[in-house]
Design an enzyme around this catalytic site. Structure first.
Site, PDB file in Angstrom:
ATOM      1  N   LYS A 190       0.882  -1.180   0.000  1.00 10.08           N
ATOM      2  CA  LYS A 190       0.000   0.000   0.000  1.00 10.08           C
ATOM      3  C   LYS A 190       0.909   1.217   0.000  1.00 10.08           C
ATOM      4  O   LYS A 190       1.431   1.634   1.023  1.00 10.08           O
ATOM      5  CB  LYS A 190      -0.872  -0.013   1.265  1.00 10.08           C
ATOM      6  CG  LYS A 190      -2.203   0.699   1.144  1.00 10.08           C
ATOM      7  CD  LYS A 190      -2.146   2.192   0.925  1.00 10.08           C
ATOM      8  CE  LYS A 190      -1.933   3.051   2.141  1.00 10.08           C
ATOM      9  NZ  LYS A 190      -1.730   4.467   1.767  1.00 10.08           N
ATOM     10  N   GLY A 243       6.507   5.092   8.358  1.00 10.82           N
ATOM     11  CA  GLY A 243       5.713   6.315   8.345  1.00 10.82           C
ATOM     12  C   GLY A 243       5.814   6.992   9.697  1.00 10.82           C
ATOM     13  O   GLY A 243       6.769   6.761  10.445  1.00 10.82           O
ATOM     14  N   SER A 244       4.821   7.782  10.015  1.00  8.37           N
ATOM     15  CA  SER A 244       4.907   8.586  11.230  1.00  8.37           C
ATOM     16  C   SER A 244       4.653   7.749  12.482  1.00  8.37           C
ATOM     17  O   SER A 244       3.998   6.698  12.438  1.00  8.37           O
ATOM     18  CB  SER A 244       3.879   9.710  11.157  1.00  8.37           C
ATOM     19  OG  SER A 244       2.582   9.145  11.116  1.00  8.37           O
ATOM     20  N   THR A 245       5.142   8.248  13.588  1.00 14.99           N
ATOM     21  CA  THR A 245       4.950   7.568  14.867  1.00 14.99           C
ATOM     22  C   THR A 245       3.466   7.504  15.222  1.00 14.99           C
ATOM     23  O   THR A 245       2.989   6.482  15.736  1.00 14.99           O
ATOM     24  CB  THR A 245       5.769   8.313  15.944  1.00 14.99           C
ATOM     25  OG1 THR A 245       7.156   8.135  15.620  1.00 14.99           O
ATOM     26  CG2 THR A 245       5.505   7.776  17.333  1.00 14.99           C
ATOM     27  N   CYS A 301      13.644  10.549   7.246  1.00 17.28           N
ATOM     28  CA  CYS A 301      13.388  10.170   8.645  1.00 17.28           C
ATOM     29  C   CYS A 301      14.626  10.393   9.505  1.00 17.28           C
ATOM     30  O   CYS A 301      14.524  10.734  10.676  1.00 17.28           O
ATOM     31  CB  CYS A 301      12.934   8.721   8.719  1.00 17.28           C
ATOM     32  SG  CYS A 301      14.033   7.594   7.853  1.00 17.28           S
TER      33      CYS A 301
HETATM   34  P1  NAD Z   1       2.181   8.777   7.510  1.00 15.82           P
HETATM   35  O1  NAD Z   1       2.304   8.047   8.798  1.00 15.82           O
HETATM   36  O2  NAD Z   1       1.248   9.910   7.427  1.00 15.82           O
HETATM   37  O3  NAD Z   1       1.734   7.776   6.351  1.00 15.82           O
HETATM   38  C1  NAD Z   1       2.458   6.611   6.088  1.00 15.82           C
HETATM   39  C2  NAD Z   1       1.548   5.597   5.418  1.00 15.82           C
HETATM   40  O4  NAD Z   1       0.517   5.242   6.342  1.00 15.82           O
HETATM   41  C3  NAD Z   1       0.838   6.111   4.170  1.00 15.82           C
HETATM   42  O5  NAD Z   1       0.826   5.094   3.204  1.00 15.82           O
HETATM   43  C4  NAD Z   1      -0.550   6.403   4.669  1.00 15.82           C
HETATM   44  O6  NAD Z   1      -1.543   6.294   3.675  1.00 15.82           O
HETATM   45  C5  NAD Z   1      -0.733   5.322   5.701  1.00 15.82           C
HETATM   46  N1  NAD Z   1      -1.763   5.592   6.717  1.00 15.82           N
HETATM   47  C6  NAD Z   1      -2.150   6.793   7.204  1.00 15.82           C
HETATM   48  N2  NAD Z   1      -3.140   6.626   8.095  1.00 15.82           N
HETATM   49  C7  NAD Z   1      -3.389   5.305   8.180  1.00 15.82           C
HETATM   50  C8  NAD Z   1      -4.315   4.512   8.925  1.00 15.82           C
HETATM   51  N3  NAD Z   1      -5.169   5.040   9.779  1.00 15.82           N
HETATM   52  N4  NAD Z   1      -4.272   3.173   8.754  1.00 15.82           N
HETATM   53  C9  NAD Z   1      -3.398   2.600   7.908  1.00 15.82           C
HETATM   54  N5  NAD Z   1      -2.517   3.304   7.166  1.00 15.82           N
HETATM   55  C10 NAD Z   1      -2.505   4.630   7.309  1.00 15.82           C
HETATM   56  O7  NAD Z   1       3.663   9.198   7.112  1.00 15.82           O
HETATM   57  P2  NAD Z   1       4.142   9.977   5.820  1.00 15.82           P
HETATM   58  O8  NAD Z   1       3.752  11.400   5.950  1.00 15.82           O
HETATM   59  O9  NAD Z   1       3.775   9.240   4.603  1.00 15.82           O
HETATM   60  O10 NAD Z   1       5.729   9.849   5.962  1.00 15.82           O
HETATM   61  C11 NAD Z   1       6.463  10.640   6.810  1.00 15.82           C
HETATM   62  C12 NAD Z   1       6.820   9.889   8.067  1.00 15.82           C
HETATM   63  O11 NAD Z   1       7.499   8.689   7.743  1.00 15.82           O
HETATM   64  C13 NAD Z   1       7.786  10.657   8.949  1.00 15.82           C
HETATM   65  O12 NAD Z   1       7.374  10.565  10.288  1.00 15.82           O
HETATM   66  C14 NAD Z   1       9.103   9.934   8.742  1.00 15.82           C
HETATM   67  O13 NAD Z   1      10.024  10.063   9.794  1.00 15.82           O
HETATM   68  C15 NAD Z   1       8.649   8.544   8.568  1.00 15.82           C
HETATM   69  N6  NAD Z   1       9.672   7.733   7.927  1.00 15.82           N
HETATM   70  C16 NAD Z   1      10.358   6.843   8.678  1.00 15.82           C
HETATM   71  C17 NAD Z   1      11.360   6.084   8.111  1.00 15.82           C
HETATM   72  C18 NAD Z   1      12.125   5.065   8.912  1.00 15.82           C
HETATM   73  O14 NAD Z   1      12.729   4.203   8.301  1.00 15.82           O
HETATM   74  N7  NAD Z   1      12.105   5.125  10.223  1.00 15.82           N
HETATM   75  C19 NAD Z   1      11.662   6.246   6.756  1.00 15.82           C
HETATM   76  C20 NAD Z   1      10.933   7.170   6.015  1.00 15.82           C
HETATM   77  C21 NAD Z   1       9.941   7.911   6.602  1.00 15.82           C
END
Ligand code: NAD
Length: 496
Positions: A190, A243-245, A301
């Site tokens: 996804k 993704g985000s925390t 990140c």
């Molecule tokens: P996000 O958490 O908003 O979204 C990430 C993914 O989660 C997307 O595909 C989104 O559609 C999905 N998502 C959102 N809400 C959801 C829900 N309720 N249920 C299931 N899926 C859901 O993050 P973003 O804005 O896409 O990316 C930025 C974040 O990613 C930053 O916090 C960054 O630090 C982090 N990140 C971490 C790493 C790592 O390896 N630690 C690497 C890259 C990015």
């Protein structure tokens, strides 16, 4: 030969952008037929109406993934055979490198040179590296009593769903699908709704490489619809997330509300980059610090977003830093000379500008950048910004901005620097610059973070694990450790 901006524009004219979901070896519209618009942050151009999948599509994809997993069509192949297929997949990604780079840049705004020379080759490399390992792994025989034989075997977990972000769309996806597929799982990807196009495109390449239909599926769509449906699904065994925390925590709740699927989360960061007075070369430390916040528009990140500078070199270091940041100027993302591209969307741009306002309101001094720029392109560009005089308690030092905004914090002692570096809910990465070997090691040991860089920032390849301490996540991507996420360990006791 460098591909010029006008060459890229010409290629765009002949691009046939696929924007449907990929289930059971075929592209298909969402069951509801819903779509969402994909607009380029580079200059506001329309790219595609993308299938907006939801629970019905998630159910269909999981059923297909379960069926192919149980059939053994992929899981039961010899590792050497899966290896060959995955290497073909990596090769096909490289063969289509220019098309994929163009899609990646137009979709999420990063400089075309980065897409071409970093993202696409790194994706192919992640697949190749992982594939090459899998016919060299052995299971274990336990240290049993003489009349027993204890086998410890690694088995594929089953159906793996991955939910990934938009900042490195293909690389982040490959860190999940390469080890998951290598181990024989069936997979559902996804991608972020902000950057779905390359994930959709490589589904065809996976099939062309020989990955059986139904083993690699792609569901574009929103987090709160299809993402949530996958996370709540009773028949998904593993959920791999980057993704985000905040969303990582939500996914853990969904797992608890459903089938206790394993949730692996690579989450946010607010990494400290610490420059001691005895750094080997202040100019290269300044260049490293600038790159650590400006590369990929700061949408990284591991961005070195908190720069800790020892007070005795502060006055010498700040001008070097400002000078180093001059090399990071926003430009049209399709221009091959551009080093800072567009921010992914209006919401993210507003967020970055809002944090810049908060920094000013809380008394930090903006000493470089921080303005929206290149508005005439129709794109979303912001100048990388430096705040001096930041205290670690300020919002801009505590919260992940995920944009090119650097907070400079001054410190006096080793212990103070370590305390500040660790004073964060996150623990993804950190940098330390010193020529004193013992100090570097002691500092690295004291840091509560998953990746530490000494006299550099953001180095590394597939050979070492990547992931976070604290609220930066759990589990590790990359290296042989990544296989742990996608396998179960079975103990078999044989009475002799
Ligand atoms: P996000 O958490 O908003 O979204 C990430 C993914 O989660 C997307 O595909 C989104 O559609 C999905 N998502 C959102 N809400 C959801 C829900 N309720 N249920 C299931 N899926 C859901 O993050 P973003 O804005 O896409 O990316 C930025 C974040 O990613 C930053 O916090 C960054 O630090 C982090 N990140 C971490 C790493 C790592 O390896 N630690 C690497 C890259 C990015």
């Amino acid at each position: 030969m460098t591909i010029t901006r006008s060459d890229w524009e010409q290629r765009f004219q002949s691009l046939n952008i696929e924007s449907r979901a990929f289930i059971d070896g075929q592209y298909c519209a969402a069951a509801s037929t819903a779509t969402f618009e994909c607009i380029s942050p580079v200059d506001g151009r329309f790219l595609a109406n993308v299938a907006s999948t939801d629970e019905a599509d998630a159910n269909a994809a999981v059923a297909v993934a379960r069926r192919t997993f149980e059939s053994g069509v992929w899981a039961n192949l010899a590792p050497a055979e899966r290896k060959r297929t995955l290497i073909r997949f990596a090769d096909l990604i490289l063969e289509n490198r220019e098309e994929l780079a163009l899609l990646e840049t137009l979709d999420m705004g990063k400089p075309i040179s980065d897409s071409l020379n970093v993202d696409i080759p790194a994706t192919a490399n992640a697949i190749r590296w992982t594939a090459e390992a899998i016919d060299k792994l052995y299971d274990e025989v336990a240290a049993t009593p003489h009349d027993q034989l204890g086998l410890v075997t690694r088995e594929p977990a089953g159906v793996v769903a991955a939910i990934v972000p938009w900042n490195f769309p293909l690389i982040m996806a490959s860190w999940k699908f390469a080890p998951a597929l290598a181990m024989g799982n069936s997979f559902i990807l996804k991608p972020s709704e902000k950057s779905p196009l390359t994930a959709i495109r490589i589904a065809q390449l996976a099939l062309d490489a020989g990955i059986p239909k139904g083993v690699f599926n792609v569901l574009p769509g929103f987090g709160h619809t299809v993402g949530k449906a996958l996370a709540l699904h009773m028949d998904v065994d593993v959920l791999a997330f980057t993704g985000s925390t905040a969303i990582a925590k939500q996914l853990m709740i969904y797992a608890g509300q459903s089938n206790m699927k394993r949730v692996w989360a690579e989450a946010g960061g607010k990494s400290a980059n610490v420059v001691f007075a005895d750094a080997p070369d202040l100019r290269s430390a300044a260049q490293g610090a600038a790159a650590a916040i400006a590369f990929n528009q700061g949408e990284v990140c591991t961005a070195g977003s908190r720069l800790l500078v020892e007070r005795s070199i502060r006055d010498q270091f700040i001008p070097l830093l400002v000078e180093a940041l001059q090399g990071w100027k926003p430009g049209h993302a399709l221009d091959p000379a551009t080093t800072v591209g567009a921010v992914v969307d209006q919401r993210q741009l507003d967020n970055v500008l809002r944090y810049i306002d908060i920094g000013k309101e809380q008394g930090a001094q903006l000493i470089a950048g921080g303005n929206r720029t290149l508005e005439d392109t129709g794109g979303l560009y912001v100048e990388p910004a430096i705040f001096d005089g930041v205290s670690n308690a300020m919002t801009i030092a505590q919260e992940e901005i995920f944009g090119p905004v650097l907070s400079v914090i001054t410190f006096d002692t080793f212990d103070e620097a370590l305390a500040i570096a660790n004073d964060s809910i996150y623990g993804l990465a950190a940098g330390v610059w010193t020529r004193n070997l013992s100090k570097a090691h002691t500092f690295a040991r004291g840091l509560r973070a998953g990746s530490i860089w000494v006299n550099q920032y953001d180095g590394g390849d597939m050979t070492a694990p990547f992931g976070g301490y604290k609220q930066s996540g759990n589990g590790r991507d990359k290296s042989l450790h990544a296989f742990d996420k996608y396998t179960e360990l079975k103990a078999t006791w044989i009475k002799l």
